[in-house]
Design a protein around this motif. Structure first.
Motif, PDB file in Angstrom:
ATOM      1  N   LEU A  90      -1.265  70.973-134.113  1.00 52.50           N
ATOM      2  CA  LEU A  90      -1.430  71.088-132.662  1.00 52.50           C
ATOM      3  C   LEU A  90      -0.426  72.074-132.075  1.00 52.50           C
ATOM      4  N   ALA A  91       0.802  72.092-132.615  1.00 51.40           N
ATOM      5  CA  ALA A  91       1.848  72.958-132.079  1.00 51.40           C
ATOM      6  C   ALA A  91       1.654  74.422-132.452  1.00 51.40           C
ATOM      7  N   SER A  92       0.837  74.701-133.458  1.00 45.46           N
ATOM      8  CA  SER A  92       0.716  76.071-133.948  1.00 45.46           C
ATOM      9  C   SER A  92      -0.627  76.737-133.634  1.00 45.46           C
ATOM     10  N   VAL A  93      -1.660  75.950-133.388  1.00 43.81           N
ATOM     11  CA  VAL A  93      -2.981  76.520-133.164  1.00 43.81           C
ATOM     12  C   VAL A  93      -3.052  77.166-131.782  1.00 43.81           C
ATOM     13  N   GLU A  94      -3.962  78.125-131.625  1.00 49.00           N
ATOM     14  CA  GLU A  94      -4.184  78.716-130.306  1.00 49.00           C
ATOM     15  C   GLU A  94      -4.649  77.637-129.331  1.00 49.00           C
ATOM     16  N   LEU A  95      -4.140  77.701-128.109  1.00 47.07           N
ATOM     17  CA  LEU A  95      -4.487  76.673-127.119  1.00 47.07           C
ATOM     18  C   LEU A  95      -5.987  76.596-126.886  1.00 47.07           C
ATOM     19  N   THR A  96      -6.630  77.735-126.820  1.00 46.96           N
ATOM     20  CA  THR A  96      -8.069  77.743-126.555  1.00 46.96           C
ATOM     21  C   THR A  96      -8.884  77.267-127.746  1.00 46.96           C
ATOM     22  N   ALA A  97      -8.265  77.180-128.922  1.00 44.39           N
ATOM     23  CA  ALA A  97      -8.984  76.747-130.124  1.00 44.39           C
ATOM     24  C   ALA A  97      -8.939  75.234-130.319  1.00 44.39           C
ATOM     25  N   ILE A  98      -8.127  74.546-129.536  1.00 47.54           N
ATOM     26  CA  ILE A  98      -8.008  73.094-129.699  1.00 47.54           C
ATOM     27  C   ILE A  98      -9.355  72.412-129.474  1.00 47.54           C
ATOM     28  N   ALA A  99     -10.073  72.855-128.456  1.00 45.27           N
ATOM     29  CA  ALA A  99     -11.362  72.226-128.124  1.00 45.27           C
ATOM     30  C   ALA A  99     -12.410  72.459-129.203  1.00 45.27           C
ATOM     31  N   ASN A 100     -12.205  73.454-130.057  1.00 47.66           N
ATOM     32  CA  ASN A 100     -13.199  73.762-131.096  1.00 47.66           C
ATOM     33  C   ASN A 100     -13.060  72.873-132.326  1.00 47.66           C
ATOM     34  N   ASP A 101     -11.973  72.138-132.426  1.00 43.49           N
ATOM     35  CA  ASP A 101     -11.745  71.219-133.544  1.00 43.49           C
ATOM     36  C   ASP A 101     -11.874  69.796-133.023  1.00 43.49           C
ATOM     37  N   PRO A 102     -12.985  69.109-133.298  1.00 46.53           N
ATOM     38  CA  PRO A 102     -13.212  67.768-132.721  1.00 46.53           C
ATOM     39  C   PRO A 102     -12.093  66.782-133.027  1.00 46.53           C
ATOM     40  N   GLU A 103     -11.608  66.765-134.262  1.00 40.91           N
ATOM     41  CA  GLU A 103     -10.548  65.822-134.623  1.00 40.91           C
ATOM     42  C   GLU A 103      -9.258  66.128-133.871  1.00 40.91           C
ATOM     43  N   LEU A 104      -8.893  67.399-133.831  1.00 44.59           N
ATOM     44  CA  LEU A 104      -7.665  67.795-133.145  1.00 44.59           C
ATOM     45  C   LEU A 104      -7.784  67.572-131.644  1.00 44.59           C
ATOM     46  N   ALA A 105      -8.944  67.879-131.077  1.00 45.64           N
ATOM     47  CA  ALA A 105      -9.143  67.697-129.636  1.00 45.64           C
ATOM     48  C   ALA A 105      -9.072  66.227-129.253  1.00 45.64           C
ATOM     49  N   THR A 106      -9.667  65.358-130.067  1.00 47.10           N
ATOM     50  CA  THR A 106      -9.623  63.920-129.787  1.00 47.10           C
ATOM     51  C   THR A 106      -8.200  63.400-129.836  1.00 47.10           C
ATOM     52  N   TYR A 107      -7.455  63.843-130.857  1.00 51.36           N
ATOM     53  CA  TYR A 107      -6.054  63.427-130.970  1.00 51.36           C
ATOM     54  C   TYR A 107      -5.234  63.942-129.784  1.00 51.36           C
ATOM     55  N   ALA A 108      -5.453  65.205-129.407  1.00 52.20           N
ATOM     56  CA  ALA A 108      -4.690  65.800-128.310  1.00 52.20           C
ATOM     57  C   ALA A 108      -4.940  65.063-126.999  1.00 52.20           C
ATOM     58  N   ARG A 109      -6.194  64.720-126.733  1.00 57.68           N
ATOM     59  CA  ARG A 109      -6.498  63.998-125.484  1.00 57.68           C
ATOM     60  C   ARG A 109      -5.859  62.620-125.476  1.00 57.68           C
ATOM     61  N   SER A 110      -5.919  61.928-126.623  1.00 57.08           N
ATOM     62  CA  SER A 110      -5.343  60.585-126.700  1.00 57.08           C
ATOM     63  C   SER A 110      -3.823  60.633-126.561  1.00 57.08           C
ATOM     64  N   ALA A 111      -3.193  61.542-127.313  1.00 53.56           N
ATOM     65  CA  ALA A 111      -1.735  61.672-127.218  1.00 53.56           C
ATOM     66  C   ALA A 111      -1.331  62.178-125.838  1.00 53.56           C
ATOM     67  N   GLY A 112      -2.114  63.105-125.280  1.00 56.53           N
ATOM     68  CA  GLY A 112      -1.807  63.644-123.960  1.00 56.53           C
ATOM     69  C   GLY A 112      -1.882  62.598-122.866  1.00 56.53           C
ATOM     70  N   ALA A 113      -2.827  61.663-122.988  1.00 51.39           N
ATOM     71  CA  ALA A 113      -2.926  60.581-122.003  1.00 51.39           C
ATOM     72  C   ALA A 113      -1.663  59.728-122.009  1.00 51.39           C
TER      73      ALA A 113
END
Length: 289
Positions: A90-113
């Motif tokens: 998550l810390a290294s990927v392009e910000l705009t690419a997070i939404a393109n990875d379902p697993e990473l996006a789900t984790y980011a939303r949960s951790a972000g909440a």
């Protein structure tokens, strides 16, 4: 047959008397006493075995060395170790690419909440709807841009703070030191005429207020009041007001100005993965561009 005695058996008293009332000397049941003594022994053992007695710089740790703080710290360390891989991604990927990875996006939303509820909800509300002076993060009004990159920057560096030299910065003049009271009254009525939410208090001042506005306000807010998000100048022609668009509030805003501050979350507060997680969470709330 022997006749039973009518004399009732009297229990001895303690010898104490209060206003003619005497106290019977009834002994406690032995089972109750043994339980009572056992609780005393158990309490002494517990205070020795576990943290109990406050001292000058801490508390007794107990010979068992048990600590709720250490247990929580261990659980946090275990969770961080388990999430180390995905946090590094998550810390290294392009910000705009997070939404393109379902697993990473789900984790980011949960951790972000979780990050949002810990660090951001105090000002923006638990549901991110904001409050007076604190922006609603669910709508489309973004003073500094609503792309995920813009949101990430605002979270990391903050707004108008003195801690981060890269903080976003803008400052509205206090026009009470520049304009006459009559001119402020005119421009307030003109600004109210721009918004679909309010009607000017005195429509006869709108024309004069327009000239005051063009001379003093249009350089930031635009000739039509559309604002400039990259200057931090809000749109004055919509229905969204951070502090309020009624006459009294606008009088105060124009006279004394506003200077909201957001602290930087980068550095000691949040690491890069946490900043990206909460940026992802805020971006997907509905108002992100």
């Amino acid at each position: 047959m022997a006749k039973k005695s009518d004399k009732k058996h009297e229990v001895e008293t303690t010898g104490h008397e209060w206003d003619g009332i005497e106290e019977y000397n009834n002994p406690l049941p032995r089972w109750w006493l043994w339980i009572f003594y056992a609780t005393i022994v158990w309490g002494i053992w517990y205070s020795i075995a576990y943290p109990a007695w406050p001292m000058i710089s801490g508390a007794t740790s107990g010979y068992m060395g048990w600590s709720t703080r250490e247990n929580v710290a261990q659980e946090i360390a275990e969770a961080e170790a388990a999430n180390a891989g995905i946090n590094a991604q998550l810390a290294s990927v392009e910000l705009t690419a997070i939404a393109n990875d379902p697993e990473l996006a789900t984790y980011a939303r949960s951790a972000g909440a979780s990050v949002f509820k810990t660090w951001c909800a105090q000002c923006h509300g638990s549901g991110a709807a904001g409050a007076k002076g604190y922006p609603n993060l669910q709508d489309d009004a973004w003073l500094w841009g609503g792309t995920i990159e813009d949101i990430h920057y605002s979270i990391k560096h903050g707004i108008r703070n003195e801690e981060d030299p890269d903080a976003r910065y803008s400052q509205m003049p206090a026009f009470g030191e520049i304009l006459e009271a009559e001119q402020i009254d005119q421009v307030v009525n003109y600004v109210m005429s721009m918004s679909p939410s309010y009607e000017p208090r005195d429509a006869t001042l709108v024309a004069a207020g327009e000239q005051v506005y063009l001379d003093n306000c249009a350089v930031c807010h635009g000739d039509g009041g559309e604002g400039d998000i990259y200057q931090g100048a809000p749109n004055l022609s919509d229905a969204i007001w951070l502090y309020g668009g009624d006459y009294d509030t606008l009088q105060q805003t124009v006279t004394y100005s506003r200077f909201g501050v957001m602290p930087p979350m980068g550095g000691a507060e949040l690491n890069e993965a946490e900043i990206r997680a909460v940026a992802t969470y805020v971006h997907q709330l509905g108002g992100g561009e």
